[in-house]
Design an enzyme around this catalytic site. Structure first.
Site, PDB file in Angstrom:
ATOM      1  N   ASN A  96      -3.357   0.609  -2.915  1.00  0.00           N
ATOM      2  CA  ASN A  96      -2.170  -0.151  -3.314  1.00  0.00           C
ATOM      3  C   ASN A  96      -1.346   0.691  -4.269  1.00  0.00           C
ATOM      4  OD1 ASN A  96      -4.492  -2.292  -3.029  1.00  0.00           O
ATOM      5  ND2 ASN A  96      -2.574  -3.324  -2.642  1.00  0.00           N
ATOM      6  N   CYS A 124      -7.940  -0.888   3.377  1.00  0.00           N
ATOM      7  CA  CYS A 124      -8.579  -1.983   4.102  1.00  0.00           C
ATOM      8  C   CYS A 124      -9.518  -1.372   5.131  1.00  0.00           C
ATOM      9  CB  CYS A 124      -7.531  -2.848   4.785  1.00  0.00           C
ATOM     10  SG  CYS A 124      -8.278  -4.141   5.801  1.00  0.00           S
ATOM     11  N   HIS A 157       0.869  -1.187   0.000  1.00  0.00           N
ATOM     12  CA  HIS A 157       0.000   0.000   0.000  1.00  0.00           C
ATOM     13  C   HIS A 157       0.901   1.231   0.000  1.00  0.00           C
ATOM     14  CE1 HIS A 157      -4.083  -1.720   0.392  1.00  0.00           C
ATOM     15  NE2 HIS A 157      -3.397  -2.787   0.747  1.00  0.00           N
TER      16      HIS A 157
END
Ligand code: HMG
Ligand code: MG
Length: 311
Positions: free
Chosen positions: A258, A249, A218
């Site tokens: 990401n 998340c 990420h």
């Protein structure tokens, strides 16, 4: 059974396998869930890009992650292409059975190197997560379904802080010993720098062959590309990325998307690696999803690409 993308990976040491996680990791954190049609259109766009591995959704509780509801229905509406491997995230047998019922041939199980994160994310301990996965892997074996593993929080955990590289290696090895064909190491909150990433790979590579390991970075602090460069130096040739840098998340507040597939493509192609990606199709996919989400694309390369085209 060797898939098309595995064949490419193993027969050509210059090939880097990219696992596109935009439709799953990318969309699971959106404030307003996308419609099934929008999710499907994103995947159809990605299928034109030359990407060979696409994670299309997750069969998890819709109460926990409403954005991923009906991923099995979505899967069943997708055209199948023998050169593209779709996968679905499945935390337990219930999720696996949903994926199996629609004909999915690859799933991913996911745990973490942090107890607190595992509890927040999948409501169990790390050991309990392995109990659930052993049921999934047993059934997967009888149906010839490939299972990928994820380890989250490989450097820092949002609840526990720094995580030891040895713990990461232990969890990754356990997933492989259990029958996962590949394990993706998730730098979930994007705080890592290359020196710390090096220590994680050092610990893992002491026990696991590089061909079995993937990097999932990420980009919260803009370090993902530097961390991927470090990983390439240590022999890692599989990376997860997200079109237009989408993602995050729900159980790691503040973590951003990401690494973008566009920036990853730029790094890899300039370094002489092959990816099989069609650049124009990739940029079209990234522009389309950015328009759907009404969002500025954080990818430096995508922005430079469009500026040059419009100049
Ligand atoms: P739980 O509450 O412990 O589960 O949740 P349960 O077995 O007690 O069941 C509770 C309810 O959930 C029941 O329904 C079950 O049927 C249902 P009810 O009777 O209340 O109506 N249920 C399910 N429904 C659909 N699909 C399923 C399923 N299982 C149970 N598979 C559970 C446990 C794992 C389900 C829950 O914690 C969950 O869904 N968590 C979501 C986890 C998630 O998707 N996280 C984000 C992805 S991981 C990630 O992003 C990290 C990664 O990108 C790498 C990185 O960056 O680090 C991979
Ligand atoms: Mg992730």
């Amino acid at each position: 059974m060797t898939t098309f993308s595995e064949h490419l990976t193993h027969s050509n040491s210059n090939f880097v396998k990219i696992v596109e996680v935009g439709p799953r990791d990318g969309l699971q954190n959106e404030k307003t869930p996308l419609t099934l049609d929008d999710r499907k259109n994103l995947i159809l766009d990605l299928m034109k890009t030359g990407l060979k591995n696409i994670e299309v959704g997750s069969c998890v509780s819709a109460k926990w992650v409403p954005q991923m509801a009906d991923s099995d229905v979505l899967f069943s509406q997708l055209p199948q292409d023998p050169n593209i491997q779709f996968s679905i995230l499945t935390p337990n047998l219930k999720g696996f059975e949903s994926a199996l019922a629609v004909g999915c041939t690859e799933v991913a199980v996911f745990t973490a190197a942090s107890e607190s994160f595992t509890r927040k994310n999948i409501n169990c301990t790390i050991d309990e997560s392995f109990d659930k996965f052993s049921d999934v892997l047993a059934l997967a074996k009888t149906h010839n379904i490939k299972v990928r593993g994820y380890v989250s929080c490989i450097v820092d955990c949002p609840y526990e802080g720094a995580i030891s590289p040895e713990k990461v290696a232990y969890v990754a090895k356990r997933l492989l010993d259990m029958g996962c064909y590949e394990v993706s190491l998730g730098e979930t909150i994007g705080t890592a720098t290359p020196d710390r990433v090096k220590k994680v790979w050092d610990a893992c590579l002491a026990q696991i062959h590089a061909e079995k390991l993937a990097g999932h970075f990420h980009n919260t602090y803009g370090m993902a590309i530097a961390n991927i460069y470090q990983s390439l130096q240590q022999g890692i040739r599989i990376f997860d990325s997200s079109i237009a840098g989408l993602g995050g998340c729900p159980y790691a507040k503040g973590a951003s998307g990401n690494v973008s597939t566009e920036d990853l493509y730029y790094l890899l192609s300039k370094m002489g690696f092959e990816t099989g990606i069609d650049l124009d199709a990739l940029m079209q996919a990234s522009q389309n999803i950015s328009q759907v989400l009404q969002r500025q694309n954080p990818s430096n390369y995508a922005n430079a690409y469009w500026q040059t085209r419009c100049a």
